[in-house]
Design a protein around this motif. Structure first.
Motif, PDB file in Angstrom:
ATOM      1  N   GLY A  23       0.613  -1.179  -0.109  1.00 54.73           N
ATOM      2  CA  GLY A  23      -0.157   0.030   0.177  1.00 54.73           C
ATOM      3  C   GLY A  23       0.855   1.563  -0.035  1.00 54.73           C
ATOM      4  O   GLY A  23       2.227   1.193  -0.334  1.00 54.73           O
ATOM      5  N   PHE A  24       0.361   2.300   0.265  1.00 53.78           N
ATOM      6  CA  PHE A  24       0.948   3.746   0.464  1.00 53.78           C
ATOM      7  C   PHE A  24       0.714   4.265   1.741  1.00 53.78           C
ATOM      8  O   PHE A  24      -0.522   4.061   2.422  1.00 53.78           O
ATOM      9  CB  PHE A  24       0.493   4.463  -0.679  1.00 53.78           C
ATOM     10  N   ILE A  25       1.512   4.813   2.435  1.00 60.01           N
ATOM     11  CA  ILE A  25       1.435   5.597   3.723  1.00 60.01           C
ATOM     12  C   ILE A  25       2.065   6.772   3.464  1.00 60.01           C
ATOM     13  O   ILE A  25       3.141   6.958   2.988  1.00 60.01           O
ATOM     14  CB  ILE A  25       2.110   4.611   4.661  1.00 60.01           C
ATOM     15  N   ALA A  26       1.282   7.966   4.125  1.00 59.78           N
ATOM     16  CA  ALA A  26       2.142   9.338   4.344  1.00 59.78           C
ATOM     17  C   ALA A  26       2.879   9.346   5.716  1.00 59.78           C
ATOM     18  O   ALA A  26       2.241   8.919   6.743  1.00 59.78           O
ATOM     19  CB  ALA A  26       0.732  10.250   4.294  1.00 59.78           C
ATOM     20  N   ALA A  27       4.053   9.985   5.477  1.00 56.82           N
ATOM     21  CA  ALA A  27       4.872  10.193   6.841  1.00 56.82           C
ATOM     22  C   ALA A  27       6.077  11.026   6.367  1.00 56.82           C
ATOM     23  O   ALA A  27       6.358  11.309   5.138  1.00 56.82           O
ATOM     24  CB  ALA A  27       5.508   8.960   7.190  1.00 56.82           C
ATOM     25  N   GLU A  28       6.615  11.689   7.325  1.00 60.46           N
ATOM     26  CA  GLU A  28       7.455  12.647   7.081  1.00 60.46           C
ATOM     27  C   GLU A  28       8.674  12.123   6.842  1.00 60.46           C
ATOM     28  O   GLU A  28       9.531  12.447   6.044  1.00 60.46           O
ATOM     29  CB  GLU A  28       7.778  13.357   8.480  1.00 60.46           C
ATOM     30  N   THR A  29       9.159  10.884   7.413  1.00 60.65           N
ATOM     31  CA  THR A  29      10.350  10.091   7.010  1.00 60.65           C
ATOM     32  C   THR A  29       9.881   8.559   6.933  1.00 60.65           C
ATOM     33  O   THR A  29       8.868   8.382   7.301  1.00 60.65           O
ATOM     34  CB  THR A  29      11.314  10.364   8.186  1.00 60.65           C
ATOM     35  N   ALA A  57       7.698   3.134  11.351  1.00 58.66           N
ATOM     36  CA  ALA A  57       6.905   2.883  12.808  1.00 58.66           C
ATOM     37  C   ALA A  57       5.153   2.824  12.662  1.00 58.66           C
ATOM     38  O   ALA A  57       4.646   2.441  13.574  1.00 58.66           O
ATOM     39  CB  ALA A  57       7.302   4.399  13.776  1.00 58.66           C
ATOM     40  N   HIS A  58       4.744   3.582  11.764  1.00 54.28           N
ATOM     41  CA  HIS A  58       3.281   3.588  11.440  1.00 54.28           C
ATOM     42  C   HIS A  58       2.873   1.816  11.178  1.00 54.28           C
ATOM     43  O   HIS A  58       1.984   1.270  11.680  1.00 54.28           O
ATOM     44  CB  HIS A  58       2.695   4.309  10.105  1.00 54.28           C
ATOM     45  N   GLU A 109       4.576  -0.658  12.009  1.00 57.62           N
ATOM     46  CA  GLU A 109       4.756  -1.524  13.334  1.00 57.62           C
ATOM     47  C   GLU A 109       3.567  -1.250  14.168  1.00 57.62           C
ATOM     48  O   GLU A 109       2.925  -2.273  14.788  1.00 57.62           O
ATOM     49  CB  GLU A 109       6.020  -1.025  14.186  1.00 57.62           C
ATOM     50  N   LYS A 110       2.985  -0.154  14.286  1.00 61.21           N
ATOM     51  CA  LYS A 110       1.884  -0.036  15.236  1.00 61.21           C
ATOM     52  C   LYS A 110       0.636  -0.617  14.529  1.00 61.21           C
ATOM     53  O   LYS A 110      -0.117  -1.220  15.338  1.00 61.21           O
ATOM     54  CB  LYS A 110       1.658   1.417  15.197  1.00 61.21           C
ATOM     55  N   PHE A 111       0.460  -0.539  13.292  1.00 58.59           N
ATOM     56  CA  PHE A 111      -0.686  -1.088  12.740  1.00 58.59           C
ATOM     57  C   PHE A 111      -0.760  -2.581  12.561  1.00 58.59           C
ATOM     58  O   PHE A 111      -1.951  -3.147  12.857  1.00 58.59           O
ATOM     59  CB  PHE A 111      -0.687  -0.815  11.132  1.00 58.59           C
ATOM     60  N   TYR A 112       0.326  -3.324  12.521  1.00 59.39           N
ATOM     61  CA  TYR A 112       0.425  -4.823  12.455  1.00 59.39           C
ATOM     62  C   TYR A 112       0.616  -5.197  13.811  1.00 59.39           C
ATOM     63  O   TYR A 112       0.314  -6.538  14.164  1.00 59.39           O
ATOM     64  CB  TYR A 112       1.413  -5.345  11.385  1.00 59.39           C
TER      65      TYR A 112
END
Length: 76
Positions: free
Chosen positions: A26-32, A38-39, A41-44
């Motif tokens: 998928g695609f994820i928005a993040a600064e780095t 980390a997103h 890790e938190k999601f799964y």
């Protein structure tokens, strides 16, 4: 997230029901890339094994209307 970027991700997680690893993309928005990881890790959660990340666009990524429509129907 004023300085967000779009990252493509391929996450690997352990499916306890089937007893094997699975992959999702998928695609994820993040600064780095670190923030994107980390997103994931938190999601799964505890099933998270790892993720491949690749930056693809700054802030907004434009996608063909038909592709967006298909994603909305399939995912939401």
């Amino acid at each position: 997230m004023a300085s967000a970027r779009q990252f493509y991700f391929k996450a690997t997680w352990f499916d306890e029901d089937s007893g094997c690893e699975r992959c999702e993309t998928g695609f994820i928005a993040a600064e780095t890339a670190g923030d994107a990881y980390a997103h994931c890790e938190k999601f799964y959660g505890s099933e998270f094994v790892g993720a491949y990340l690749e930056p693809v666009a700054d802030a907004i990524m434009l996608v063909d209307e038909n592709v967006c429509h298909d994603i909305m129907e399939d995912q939401f």
